[in-house]
Motif scaffolding. Sequence first.
Motif, mmCIF file in Angstrom:
data_model
loop_
_atom_site.group_PDB
_atom_site.id
_atom_site.type_symbol
_atom_site.label_atom_id
_atom_site.label_comp_id
_atom_site.label_asym_id
_atom_site.label_seq_id
_atom_site.Cartn_x
_atom_site.Cartn_y
_atom_site.Cartn_z
ATOM 1 N N ILE A 165 16.326 -59.478 -26.604
ATOM 2 C CA ILE A 165 15.550 -60.012 -25.487
ATOM 3 C C ILE A 165 16.381 -60.172 -24.218
ATOM 4 N N ARG A 203 15.189 -58.286 -21.024
ATOM 5 C CA ARG A 203 14.502 -57.023 -21.341
ATOM 6 C C ARG A 203 14.990 -55.887 -20.437
ATOM 7 N N PHE A 253 5.734 -61.132 -15.955
ATOM 8 C CA PHE A 253 6.979 -61.441 -16.641
ATOM 9 C C PHE A 253 6.706 -61.804 -18.102
ATOM 10 N N ALA A 254 5.599 -62.485 -18.352
ATOM 11 C CA ALA A 254 5.228 -62.766 -19.742
ATOM 12 C C ALA A 254 4.995 -61.460 -20.496
ATOM 13 N N GLN A 289 8.379 -60.083 -21.260
ATOM 14 C CA GLN A 289 9.059 -60.871 -22.296
ATOM 15 C C GLN A 289 8.486 -60.571 -23.687
ATOM 16 N N LEU A 290 7.179 -60.403 -23.771
ATOM 17 C CA LEU A 290 6.536 -60.253 -25.073
ATOM 18 C C LEU A 290 6.553 -58.818 -25.588
#
Lengths: 265, 265, 265, 265
Positions: free
Chosen positions: D13, D24, D41-42, D45-46
């Motif tokens: 990550i 990322r 951004f989520a 991140q995911l």
Amino acid sequence: MARQPKPLVRSDIAYSTPDRIVVRGKSLPDEVLGHMNLGDFAYLQLTGKAATPQQSAMFNAIVITLVEHGMTPSAIAARMTYAGAPESLQAAVAAGLCGLGSVFVGSMEGACRMLSEALPYDTRGSRCDDLEELAVDTVAEWRARGTPIPGLGHPLHKPIDPRTPRLFELAAQNGLSGDYVRLMQLIGAEAERVSGKPLPINATGAIGAICCEFGFPWRIVRGFGVMARAIGLVGHLLEEGERPMSFELWQRVEDEASAHLRGEA
Amino acid sequence: MARQPKPLVRSDIAYSTPDRIVVRGKSLPDEVLGHMNLGDFAYLQLTGKAATPQQSAMFNAIVITLVEHGMTPSAIAARMTYAGAPESLQAAVAAGLCGLGSVFVGSMEGACRMLSEALPYDTRGSRCDDLEELAVDTVAEWRARGTPIPGLGHPLHKPIDPRTPRLFELAAQNGLSGDYVRLMQLIGAEAERVSGKPLPINATGAIGAICCEFGFPWRIVRGFGVMARAIGLVGHLLEEGERPMSFELWQRVEDEASAHLRGEA
Amino acid sequence: MARQPKPLVRSDIAYSTPDRIVVRGKSLPDEVLGHMNLGDFAYLQLTGKAATPQQSAMFNAIVITLVEHGMTPSAIAARMTYAGAPESLQAAVAAGLCGLGSVFVGSMEGACRMLSEALPYDTRGSRCDDLEELAVDTVAEWRARGTPIPGLGHPLHKPIDPRTPRLFELAAQNGLSGDYVRLMQLIGAEAERVSGKPLPINATGAIGAICCEFGFPWRIVRGFGVMARAIGLVGHLLEEGERPMSFELWQRVEDEASAHLRGEA
Amino acid sequence: MARQPKPLVRSDIAYSTPDRIVVRGKSLPDEVLGHMNLGDFAYLQLTGKAATPQQSAMFNAIVITLVEHGMTPSAIAARMTYAGAPESLQAAVAAGLCGLGSVFVGSMEGACRMLSEALPYDTRGSRCDDLEELAVDTVAEWRARGTPIPGLGHPLHKPIDPRTPRLFELAAQNGLSGDYVRLMQLIGAEAERVSGKPLPINATGAIGAICCEFGFPWRIVRGFGVMARAIGLVGHLLEEGERPMSFELWQRVEDEASAHLRGEA
């Protein structure tokens, strides 16, 4: 950036080998199971010491007092959580525990801290003549700060909290009623005198004082409340599973809280 | 959209008046404090009934067995949480409890469910001739599903789990060793026979079987684990407060986990 | 003991009717979906106001900064919890959040509080001549207390925290660089002068100062960290599901922590 | 019992060096702050990937839809927890999240799972002629199991859920309305036909279908709900801090729940 692991990862609580399980130096199968009750084992787990019969009687009574306090915010939070995730009973208990902070367990912790700071454990015995003076000083200090003295007064249990005389009676029977119980009582009397209001010692004040008789550090006291309430919350969730109230409460709150926005109020 | 509140918000656990506190029909100060140990009070809180001396001995032993299991993921999670929020011991206990799900308490719950579904409580006694057949059928069913049978085998405790014989001994001494303990033992033997591997009954299998002897619904069993572990976690957090390992672990994990991204590995 | 419900159960956040869903006065389907990004909607949910384009740019950057901080104790706690209860991703996120307390989000909250107490929002503008004096006084106060000044220094990011200049640049571009950013910089310089050590403003100091430029009450600031980290933790749990590290960590910690008890160390 | 650490502790990550913070693969200060909104951004991140403008628009809308659902059991649990531990906002958010399980986020996850199992991602495109047949089969399967089909029907939003047409409109505008949205619609129509009841697609059904258009694994979907609701809960707790309802609710529930035990009902 290579780091040498330091010998910092170490615990003295328990260990296992293929044929042994040892907790705090005692063999779980041989020396614990069938020989101790749950309160005594909790005492061992937390303090590293075996309770004497007197300590056992008193410690069990203290923790039991903290298990069940009715339909508290903590119990409501746990029930609400269970309604959404009934497959995760553990998370519902966790949700209920999260609220055991400054407002609810604070006064028990606070009473223990107040007493052990007024009369440090390593000076006990040497200052028992001064207990009345200590009480007067302590009350004056708290009043100067404008904060309520922990362990005094109760919104429902008046004129006395029915748990307090029983806890003090057990303390006396078990050799755990000394300077700290006396100091708590003197603080209560002094607080009533200067405020002119009835301020009986409540259960958290009694427990705080008795915890000082044990010599417990005040930080441990919150832990007693947390572990006790975990038991209580399991009881609430089992009842919630059989006779739920969460959905009814949800509907009522939802309806009432936004009525003014929907133009109904 | 006005709604009449329905009489759905009701609990039978406890009530208070100014001079009384009553839990499950018993006066807390008069009938509980000084008369019960913590395990017995937990039994009362959860089942609504007072434990007999035999039930008390066995129930205390069951819950004690679940308190402390070493440096488990749950204990590590609690310690890590405490490192960030030492002012919220309750939240650190909560974090530790959140992981007591299908992987860790699952097998105890699973053993109780397996046995009580194989031999429903209302048919017990009537089918004891069939226990061997039941065991064969149960093992065949689980093998067909490809799921490990709950309560059998242990990665560390070999060839036997030292808690199991002690728990079964206490069950026999307290009149709680009947069809369910027998059925669990037959299932273990049959599973060993068909798999050709040693599959001793572990502590969760023993507890699952004894919970059936009590007649507990299988859903309650997870609750025993959760309340027991809350006690264990408080012990871990008190130790973490005195001799922390969280920061060391954090640094090691941080360093190792991203070494390849930093171009070091 | 009949009580009249008081009109105390009321919320202004949202309401629904059969054909409408309204949040903070805006129709969710018509005015929000497709018109706002997640950061803007968070701003609306928390403050009740729509963000200007400048506020939107800055607020999104602040919250994004708080999403992912590597393999923190919080991330480790969440992963450990997921290992035990993979069916309850929500509880694993909850466990990770429980540790966002005084140690980790404390400095951001602390910086916002320090600045807004030194220069209360209702006096801003009127005292900008005094900023240097305020900085000197503030540093003196904190040093007198013996507590580290929040928002200064970083164990890894030296000599500067790379997020700080970028956050201050965005603040300047969006009209959010005023007395509070200036005061934070003056405090940093003064702290370096009197301590003789490099004490660069870290990301939490920068965010604390910019939150003051928004006029946010300091208590809200912890909430930004909590909601941001929830996003980050979901990312960690998805990775944990695909490439787990929990069991390996568990074994290592278990082995090392009790080696001395097993007689191996 | 010495164990060699295996190379199992690894995360892709993020990493940090003294002058860099990379998430990322992107430099947080240089490539993220000021360039992305929180939803994007989520997504990064995911999923580890940057969202296209179309994916960004849709993903932001999905997560926003999940932020605020009124005075839910989750919001009540969070508020109750905050009442007891106002110093631990993070623990109150955690308590609220713990209930986002099978009952509340289940249907969204369930819709995504149902659709992606009916039409596996690696077969999409090849079977689009069969969508009607797939819908008939799927409805028949669920009816045979006796379980409600996830994503259909809503207790309040009738005859349609106002979020659904808007979400589908955004999906169409952003190139994310394909076989899965079509299949969900066919399943809804078939379910209405065979049950004879209106069963409009609700927001969770629409989101489940659109998540399939993204190709998300169904397990990720619960994570979207959890992170979104964390934002919503912070909003509720800020309001609770300013205008509390917890104590009033507590008193009402306490009074009503035990009235029959106190002999009042």
